[in-house]
Design an enzyme around this catalytic site. Structure first.
Site, PDB file in Angstrom:
ATOM      1  N   HIS A 153      -6.914  -5.932   2.681  1.00 15.04           N
ATOM      2  CA  HIS A 153      -5.767  -5.320   3.364  1.00 15.04           C
ATOM      3  C   HIS A 153      -5.133  -6.343   4.303  1.00 15.04           C
ATOM      4  O   HIS A 153      -5.845  -7.058   5.028  1.00 15.04           O
ATOM      5  CB  HIS A 153      -6.213  -4.163   4.256  1.00 15.04           C
ATOM      6  CG  HIS A 153      -6.830  -3.002   3.546  1.00 15.04           C
ATOM      7  ND1 HIS A 153      -6.134  -1.854   3.265  1.00 15.04           N
ATOM      8  CD2 HIS A 153      -8.091  -2.791   3.077  1.00 15.04           C
ATOM      9  CE1 HIS A 153      -6.942  -0.982   2.676  1.00 15.04           C
ATOM     10  NE2 HIS A 153      -8.138  -1.526   2.544  1.00 15.04           N
ATOM     11  N   HIS A 200     -10.511  -5.410  -2.758  1.00  4.73           N
ATOM     12  CA  HIS A 200      -9.148  -5.665  -2.280  1.00  4.73           C
ATOM     13  C   HIS A 200      -9.195  -6.048  -0.817  1.00  4.73           C
ATOM     14  O   HIS A 200     -10.079  -5.625  -0.075  1.00  4.73           O
ATOM     15  CB  HIS A 200      -8.251  -4.442  -2.488  1.00  4.73           C
ATOM     16  CG  HIS A 200      -8.823  -3.174  -1.939  1.00  4.73           C
ATOM     17  ND1 HIS A 200      -9.798  -2.453  -2.611  1.00  4.73           N
ATOM     18  CD2 HIS A 200      -8.598  -2.517  -0.792  1.00  4.73           C
ATOM     19  CE1 HIS A 200     -10.132  -1.404  -1.885  1.00  4.73           C
ATOM     20  NE2 HIS A 200      -9.426  -1.414  -0.771  1.00  4.73           N
ATOM     21  N   ASP A 217       0.851  -1.194   0.000  1.00  8.30           N
ATOM     22  CA  ASP A 217       0.000   0.000   0.000  1.00  8.30           C
ATOM     23  C   ASP A 217       0.889   1.248   0.000  1.00  8.30           C
ATOM     24  O   ASP A 217       1.873   1.312   0.730  1.00  8.30           O
ATOM     25  CB  ASP A 217      -0.894  -0.032   1.255  1.00  8.30           C
ATOM     26  CG  ASP A 217      -2.071   0.908   1.147  1.00  8.30           C
ATOM     27  OD1 ASP A 217      -3.214   0.417   1.158  1.00  8.30           O
ATOM     28  OD2 ASP A 217      -1.854   2.137   1.055  1.00  8.30           O
ATOM     29  N   ILE A 218       0.517   2.245  -0.815  1.00  5.73           N
ATOM     30  CA  ILE A 218       1.345   3.469  -0.861  1.00  5.73           C
ATOM     31  C   ILE A 218       1.112   4.383   0.335  1.00  5.73           C
ATOM     32  O   ILE A 218       1.918   5.261   0.596  1.00  5.73           O
ATOM     33  CB  ILE A 218       1.152   4.335  -2.135  1.00  5.73           C
ATOM     34  CG1 ILE A 218      -0.311   4.452  -2.525  1.00  5.73           C
ATOM     35  CG2 ILE A 218       2.034   3.907  -3.250  1.00  5.73           C
ATOM     36  CD1 ILE A 218      -0.552   5.578  -3.509  1.00  5.73           C
ATOM     37  N   GLN A 277     -14.392   2.400   2.115  1.00 10.29           N
ATOM     38  CA  GLN A 277     -13.803   2.025   0.826  1.00 10.29           C
ATOM     39  C   GLN A 277     -13.539   3.272  -0.022  1.00 10.29           C
ATOM     40  O   GLN A 277     -14.403   4.146  -0.133  1.00 10.29           O
ATOM     41  CB  GLN A 277     -14.749   1.083   0.064  1.00 10.29           C
ATOM     42  CG  GLN A 277     -14.117   0.516  -1.207  1.00 10.29           C
ATOM     43  CD  GLN A 277     -14.995  -0.529  -1.911  1.00 10.29           C
ATOM     44  OE1 GLN A 277     -16.184  -0.635  -1.607  1.00 10.29           O
ATOM     45  NE2 GLN A 277     -14.398  -1.256  -2.842  1.00 10.29           N
TER      46      GLN A 277
END
Ligand code: 5GP
Length: 146
Positions: A109, A107, A37-38, A101
């Protein structure tokens, strides 16, 4: 955005799958992609997505795609624990904007947790962006345990 809607081909994860924007990959096969994750909630926060399903959320995803994603979630969870030795591991999946979201391609996490750190999710878009070199180094550590 609510639970209803149409899939946006321009969402960030569609662009990552298409190779139009970069990602720090942990694992990829024919069906599934896992990457860091960025805007990580903690060190080693990763995301797992289906490469072929156009499902926006859990209500829409094909059971086959969900099974493929969850098998990789477990694989990444094990590698993350071996690499980073967290005290806990948060596996989370959000559906609809009111549930948190922000990217409408399903997705999951995977967020390592350590004693003494707040376990909640910082509102997405308000966290810090990770340093690209640090993410690459972290990805090497996790990949080495796959
Ligand atoms: P959501 O809030 O939809 O459950 O989570 C979306 C997650 O995707 C957030 O944690 C956010 O930091 C991450 N994210 C958004 N855009 C990108 C991107 O372009 N690349 C990566 N690696 N992560 C992203």
């Amino acid at each position: 955005m609510s639970l209803d809607g149409t899939y946006d081909e321009g969402n960030p994860f569609a662009l990552i799958i298409a190779g139009k924007i970069p990602s720090t990959k942990l694992y990829e096969d024919e069906h599934v992609l896992a990457f860091l994750d960025i805007q990580p909630q903690s060190k080693g926060h990763s995301l797992v997505i289906s490469k072929w399903s156009k499902a926006r959320n859990i209500l829409e995803i094909e059971p086959e795609a969900l099974g493929q994603v969850m098998a990789v979630v477990q694989k990444i969870a094990v590698a993350t624990c071996k690499a980073l030795n967290p005290d806990g591991l948060h596996v989370a999946q959000f559906n609809g904007a009111p549930a948190g979201q922000t990217v409408f391609h399903l997705h999951v996490h995977i967020v390592p947790r350590w004693e003494g750190q707040a376990p909640g999710f910082v509102a997405h878009g308000q966290g810090h962006f990770a340093d690209a070199d640090a993410l690459r180094a972290l990805a090497d550590e996790i990949r080495a345990q796959l």
